[in-house]
Design a protein around this motif. Structure first.
Motif, PDB file in Angstrom:
ATOM      1  N   ILE A 205       0.860  -1.188   0.000  1.00 37.89           N
ATOM      2  CA  ILE A 205       0.000   0.000   0.000  1.00 37.89           C
ATOM      3  C   ILE A 205       0.893   1.233   0.000  1.00 37.89           C
ATOM      4  O   ILE A 205       1.655   1.445   0.951  1.00 37.89           O
ATOM      5  N   PRO A 206       0.845   2.032  -1.051  1.00 39.46           N
ATOM      6  CA  PRO A 206       1.666   3.247  -1.081  1.00 39.46           C
ATOM      7  C   PRO A 206       1.357   4.161   0.104  1.00 39.46           C
ATOM      8  O   PRO A 206       0.254   4.129   0.659  1.00 39.46           O
ATOM      9  N   SER A 207       2.320   4.960   0.478  1.00 39.98           N
ATOM     10  CA  SER A 207       2.148   5.865   1.615  1.00 39.98           C
ATOM     11  C   SER A 207       1.008   6.845   1.344  1.00 39.98           C
ATOM     12  O   SER A 207       0.865   7.372   0.241  1.00 39.98           O
ATOM     13  N   ILE A 208       0.202   7.095   2.371  1.00 38.15           N
ATOM     14  CA  ILE A 208      -1.010   7.900   2.248  1.00 38.15           C
ATOM     15  C   ILE A 208      -0.899   9.143   3.120  1.00 38.15           C
ATOM     16  O   ILE A 208      -0.449   9.062   4.269  1.00 38.15           O
ATOM     17  N   LEU A 209      -1.301  10.277   2.581  1.00 38.39           N
ATOM     18  CA  LEU A 209      -1.364  11.524   3.338  1.00 38.39           C
ATOM     19  C   LEU A 209      -2.805  12.016   3.366  1.00 38.39           C
ATOM     20  O   LEU A 209      -3.392  12.299   2.314  1.00 38.39           O
ATOM     21  N   LEU A 210      -3.385  12.097   4.563  1.00 42.70           N
ATOM     22  CA  LEU A 210      -4.748  12.611   4.746  1.00 42.70           C
ATOM     23  C   LEU A 210      -4.636  14.061   5.175  1.00 42.70           C
ATOM     24  O   LEU A 210      -4.206  14.361   6.295  1.00 42.70           O
ATOM     25  N   ASN A 211      -5.023  14.960   4.283  1.00 45.27           N
ATOM     26  CA  ASN A 211      -4.876  16.389   4.549  1.00 45.27           C
ATOM     27  C   ASN A 211      -6.254  17.033   4.676  1.00 45.27           C
ATOM     28  O   ASN A 211      -7.103  16.878   3.796  1.00 45.27           O
ATOM     29  N   GLY A 212      -6.476  17.725   5.769  1.00 44.56           N
ATOM     30  CA  GLY A 212      -7.769  18.368   5.963  1.00 44.56           C
ATOM     31  C   GLY A 212      -7.826  19.096   7.289  1.00 44.56           C
ATOM     32  O   GLY A 212      -6.895  19.009   8.107  1.00 44.56           O
ATOM     33  N   PRO A 213      -8.900  19.828   7.552  1.00 47.86           N
ATOM     34  CA  PRO A 213      -9.013  20.625   8.776  1.00 47.86           C
ATOM     35  C   PRO A 213      -9.070  19.741  10.013  1.00 47.86           C
ATOM     36  O   PRO A 213      -9.386  18.544   9.927  1.00 47.86           O
ATOM     37  N   PRO A 214      -8.781  20.319  11.184  1.00 49.15           N
ATOM     38  CA  PRO A 214      -8.833  19.544  12.425  1.00 49.15           C
ATOM     39  C   PRO A 214     -10.249  19.019  12.684  1.00 49.15           C
ATOM     40  O   PRO A 214     -11.241  19.642  12.323  1.00 49.15           O
ATOM     41  N   GLY A 215     -10.316  17.843  13.318  1.00 50.91           N
ATOM     42  CA  GLY A 215     -11.593  17.332  13.779  1.00 50.91           C
ATOM     43  C   GLY A 215     -12.424  16.590  12.766  1.00 50.91           C
ATOM     44  O   GLY A 215     -13.571  16.235  13.068  1.00 50.91           O
ATOM     45  N   VAL A 216     -11.909  16.322  11.562  1.00 52.91           N
ATOM     46  CA  VAL A 216     -12.722  15.628  10.556  1.00 52.91           C
ATOM     47  C   VAL A 216     -12.560  14.113  10.643  1.00 52.91           C
ATOM     48  O   VAL A 216     -13.113  13.388   9.821  1.00 52.91           O
ATOM     49  N   GLY A 217     -11.792  13.634  11.605  1.00 50.60           N
ATOM     50  CA  GLY A 217     -11.691  12.195  11.827  1.00 50.60           C
ATOM     51  C   GLY A 217     -10.552  11.506  11.114  1.00 50.60           C
ATOM     52  O   GLY A 217     -10.597  10.291  10.914  1.00 50.60           O
ATOM     53  N   LYS A 218      -9.496  12.224  10.764  1.00 50.56           N
ATOM     54  CA  LYS A 218      -8.379  11.614  10.029  1.00 50.56           C
ATOM     55  C   LYS A 218      -7.684  10.545  10.862  1.00 50.56           C
ATOM     56  O   LYS A 218      -7.440   9.427  10.390  1.00 50.56           O
ATOM     57  N   THR A 219      -7.362  10.902  12.109  1.00 49.01           N
ATOM     58  CA  THR A 219      -6.664   9.945  12.973  1.00 49.01           C
ATOM     59  C   THR A 219      -7.559   8.752  13.307  1.00 49.01           C
ATOM     60  O   THR A 219      -7.106   7.595  13.288  1.00 49.01           O
ATOM     61  N   HIS A 220      -8.816   9.040  13.590  1.00 45.83           N
ATOM     62  CA  HIS A 220      -9.763   7.964  13.919  1.00 45.83           C
ATOM     63  C   HIS A 220      -9.906   7.014  12.730  1.00 45.83           C
ATOM     64  O   HIS A 220      -9.941   5.791  12.899  1.00 45.83           O
ATOM     65  N   ILE A 281       1.833  15.412  10.832  1.00 50.24           N
ATOM     66  CA  ILE A 281       3.168  15.465  10.248  1.00 50.24           C
ATOM     67  C   ILE A 281       3.586  16.888   9.901  1.00 50.24           C
ATOM     68  O   ILE A 281       4.772  17.215   9.902  1.00 50.24           O
ATOM     69  N   ASP A 282       2.596  17.736   9.634  1.00 56.08           N
ATOM     70  CA  ASP A 282       2.916  19.122   9.283  1.00 56.08           C
ATOM     71  C   ASP A 282       3.405  19.923  10.481  1.00 56.08           C
ATOM     72  O   ASP A 282       3.940  21.021  10.320  1.00 56.08           O
ATOM     73  N   LYS A 283       3.248  19.402  11.687  1.00 56.95           N
ATOM     74  CA  LYS A 283       3.694  20.112  12.892  1.00 56.95           C
ATOM     75  C   LYS A 283       5.112  19.707  13.306  1.00 56.95           C
ATOM     76  O   LYS A 283       5.628  20.206  14.318  1.00 56.95           O
ATOM     77  N   ALA A 284       5.739  18.805  12.583  1.00 61.11           N
ATOM     78  CA  ALA A 284       7.111  18.419  12.916  1.00 61.11           C
ATOM     79  C   ALA A 284       8.043  19.612  12.753  1.00 61.11           C
ATOM     80  O   ALA A 284       7.937  20.361  11.777  1.00 61.11           O
ATOM     81  N   PRO A 285       8.964  19.836  13.699  1.00 59.68           N
ATOM     82  CA  PRO A 285       9.899  20.965  13.584  1.00 59.68           C
ATOM     83  C   PRO A 285      10.703  20.877  12.296  1.00 59.68           C
ATOM     84  O   PRO A 285      11.331  19.858  12.017  1.00 59.68           O
ATOM     85  N   GLN A 286      10.671  21.943  11.516  1.00 59.93           N
ATOM     86  CA  GLN A 286      11.380  21.955  10.232  1.00 59.93           C
ATOM     87  C   GLN A 286      12.803  22.490  10.359  1.00 59.93           C
ATOM     88  O   GLN A 286      13.676  22.132   9.573  1.00 59.93           O
ATOM     89  N   GLU A 287      13.008  23.360  11.335  1.00 64.64           N
ATOM     90  CA  GLU A 287      14.324  23.979  11.471  1.00 64.64           C
ATOM     91  C   GLU A 287      15.187  23.282  12.505  1.00 64.64           C
ATOM     92  O   GLU A 287      16.260  23.734  12.826  1.00 64.64           O
ATOM     93  N   SER A 288      14.698  22.187  13.069  1.00 66.26           N
ATOM     94  CA  SER A 288      15.449  21.469  14.087  1.00 66.26           C
ATOM     95  C   SER A 288      16.770  20.955  13.516  1.00 66.26           C
ATOM     96  O   SER A 288      16.852  20.548  12.365  1.00 66.26           O
ATOM     97  N   ALA A 326      -0.127   9.278   7.017  1.00 65.83           N
ATOM     98  CA  ALA A 326       0.174  10.546   7.687  1.00 65.83           C
ATOM     99  C   ALA A 326      -1.061  11.442   7.671  1.00 65.83           C
ATOM    100  O   ALA A 326      -1.873  11.381   6.741  1.00 65.83           O
ATOM    101  N   THR A 327      -1.212  12.256   8.704  1.00 71.27           N
ATOM    102  CA  THR A 327      -2.296  13.241   8.752  1.00 71.27           C
ATOM    103  C   THR A 327      -1.696  14.629   8.846  1.00 71.27           C
ATOM    104  O   THR A 327      -0.618  14.819   9.430  1.00 71.27           O
ATOM    105  N   SER A 328      -2.383  15.584   8.269  1.00 67.25           N
ATOM    106  CA  SER A 328      -1.916  16.975   8.346  1.00 67.25           C
ATOM    107  C   SER A 328      -3.092  17.922   8.202  1.00 67.25           C
ATOM    108  O   SER A 328      -4.115  17.578   7.596  1.00 67.25           O
ATOM    109  N   ASN A 329      -2.934  19.111   8.759  1.00 66.81           N
ATOM    110  CA  ASN A 329      -3.911  20.189   8.575  1.00 66.81           C
ATOM    111  C   ASN A 329      -3.494  21.111   7.443  1.00 66.81           C
ATOM    112  O   ASN A 329      -4.337  21.796   6.858  1.00 66.81           O
ATOM    113  N   ASP A 330      -2.204  21.137   7.154  1.00 64.02           N
ATOM    114  CA  ASP A 330      -1.692  22.006   6.099  1.00 64.02           C
ATOM    115  C   ASP A 330      -0.495  21.323   5.444  1.00 64.02           C
ATOM    116  O   ASP A 330       0.644  21.470   5.876  1.00 64.02           O
ATOM    117  N   ALA A 331      -0.761  20.565   4.399  1.00 68.44           N
ATOM    118  CA  ALA A 331       0.307  19.820   3.722  1.00 68.44           C
ATOM    119  C   ALA A 331       1.331  20.739   3.078  1.00 68.44           C
ATOM    120  O   ALA A 331       2.441  20.311   2.769  1.00 68.44           O
TER     121      ALA A 331
END
Length: 433
Positions: A205-220, A281-288, A326-331
């Motif tokens: 199964i290729p890697s999947i990115l679920l992108n959308g606003p908070p609370g729409v059930g991506k993690t669930h 995933i979009d909240k991971a520190p980018q400048e770390s 992966a889930t994100s609010n802002d890909a």
């Protein structure tokens, strides 16, 4: 002092009968040899003593030489034993035998069901390095890990729901009903399951990115999908991740060295294709300095994922079948080089009839999750009152409401159990997305 007797030549001084000249040599610095005229009996005694001393000295030298030869032989024997231990390992098996046995195909081998995740030569190399370590925590830790790996062998099971078709059909129906706004993702995964059935190859199964606003059930949804696939799930939130080492381990020169979560799930786990839920995933520190997303570039690329190296044990293994969601609010915050490695899906809240059906499925699942004996599932009419909420909010509200119902001595939900601020004015009806 050394004494010796010399025969008298023509030039020797005259001696008295019964006497003989005896030379004495001293080892003190600056002293010259000298001679004394002594009775012949004493001279004979001195010469006998000198000869005995010389004999004893030769015996001591021979004994020391023999002891040295024995010591050298013992050292060669010990060295040979150490070399043999290194060559054969703790099990007393030589490298060729170990590798052949470790890599041997299982008697029930089926490439769609079993996948080789590491080789005997890699395990042998790691074991050799562990044996060469000084005694300490690392040596003990590595020995324990390698014992587990050797016992588990080279192959891991490949999870595939197609092998339980009745359950897979039920789980697919649940995913469609509970997450109607994710149906595109569900169909994508289902097509890959069908492909594996026809190809007789492992499920990929290729890697999947679920992108959308908070609370729409991506993690669930991702958790429900992992359950439907029958694969082990590892959830990793990226919001507070500080280092890429969490994926593929830490180098040994760090005090906190350890193996990574991919090694943990695949090599030390039971499945070749566990699910990794990379939450936010979009909240991971980018400048770390340590860039926690860096390792994903190789893990998400099929060409490199088949031979990734865990730094903790310095061992290379195959992670090519691992499933990443992966889930994100802002890909848009992701590096483009990483974003292109995902199949991206835009997720919006369910609307209209979809929202009504989804609310009932989520409310029912939330109530059942609490495992209250004989508690009745929520009535559809009651669930409809929650349709304007996100899946996350429905889950929270229902579980709080079940607690209130049980506290009130009831095994079913009523409208009175729902928070008034959530239900609002019944006359106005629910406001859907």
């Amino acid at each position: 002092m050394k004494a010796s007797h010399r025969d008298h030549g023509d030039d020797a001084p005259a001696t008295t009968a019964g006497f003989a000249m005896c030379w004495f040599t001293t080892y003190e610095e600056g002293r010259q040899p000298f001679q004394l005229l002594l009775p012949t009996s004493i001279v004979a005694s001195i010469e006998e003593e000198v000869m005995l001393h010389a004999t004893q000295q030769r015996e001591r030298e021979r004994a020391l030489a023999a002891a040295e030869r024995l010591r050298e032989a013992e050292e060669r024997k010990a060295s040979s034993a150490r070399d043999k231990e290194t060559e054969e390992g703790a099990s007393g098996v030589d490298e060729g035998t170990f590798v052949a046995e470790f890599d041997r195909l299982p008697s029930d081998y089926d490439p769609s069901r079993k996948h080789q995740v590491l080789t005997g030569s890699e395990v042998w190399g790691a074991a050799s390095r562990a044996r060469a370590m000084r005694e300490g925590d690392y040596k003990k830790h590595d020995a324990e890990l390698l014992a587990r790996i050797t016992k588990a062998g080279a192959f891991r099971d490949v999870a595939n729901p197609a092998r339980s078709p009745d359950r897979w059909i039920r789980d697919l129906a649940f995913l469609m009903e509970a997450h109607p706004h994710m149906q595109e993702v569900t169909r994508f995964v289902a097509s890959r399951v069908v492909l594996s059935m026809h190809s007789h190859e492992p499920l990929v199964i290729p890697s999947i990115l679920l992108n959308g606003p908070p609370g729409v059930g991506k993690t669930h949804y991702a958790k429900d999908l992992a359950h439907a696939l029958g694969a082990p799930l590892r959830v990793q939130s990226m919001e507070n991740a500080q280092a890429s080492a969490l994926w593929l381990g830490t180098e040994r020169h760090w005090a906190t060295a350890s193996h990574g979560i991919v090694f943990e799930q695949i090599v030390l786990g039971g499945a070749a294709n566990p699910v990794f839920l990379i939450d936010e995933i979009d909240k991971a520190p980018q400048e770390s300095q340590y860039k926690p997303l860096a390792a994903l570039h190789s893990l998400l690329e099929p060409v490199t994922a088949c031979a990734v190296r865990d730094a903790g044990l310095d061992i290379t293994f195959d992670a090519s079948l691992a499933i990443y969601i992966a889930t994100s609010n802002d890909a848009g915050k992701l590096p483009e080089s990483l974003r292109t490695r995902f199949r991206e899906f835009s997720i919006l809240p369910p609307r209209g009839e979809q929202a009504l059906r989804a609310a009932h499925v989520v409310a029912t699942a939330a109530a059942l999750k609490l495992s209250v004996p004989n508690f009745a599932p929520p009535e559809p009419a009651l669930s409809r009152k929650l349709a304007h909420l996100s899946a996350r909010e429905i889950y929270q509200v229902v579980q709080d409401s079940v607690a209130r119902a049980v506290q009130g001595g009831r095994l079913h939900l009523s409208a009175a159990d729902l928070p008034s601020e959530v239900v609002g004015d019944d006359a106005a009806g629910p406001v859907l997305h």
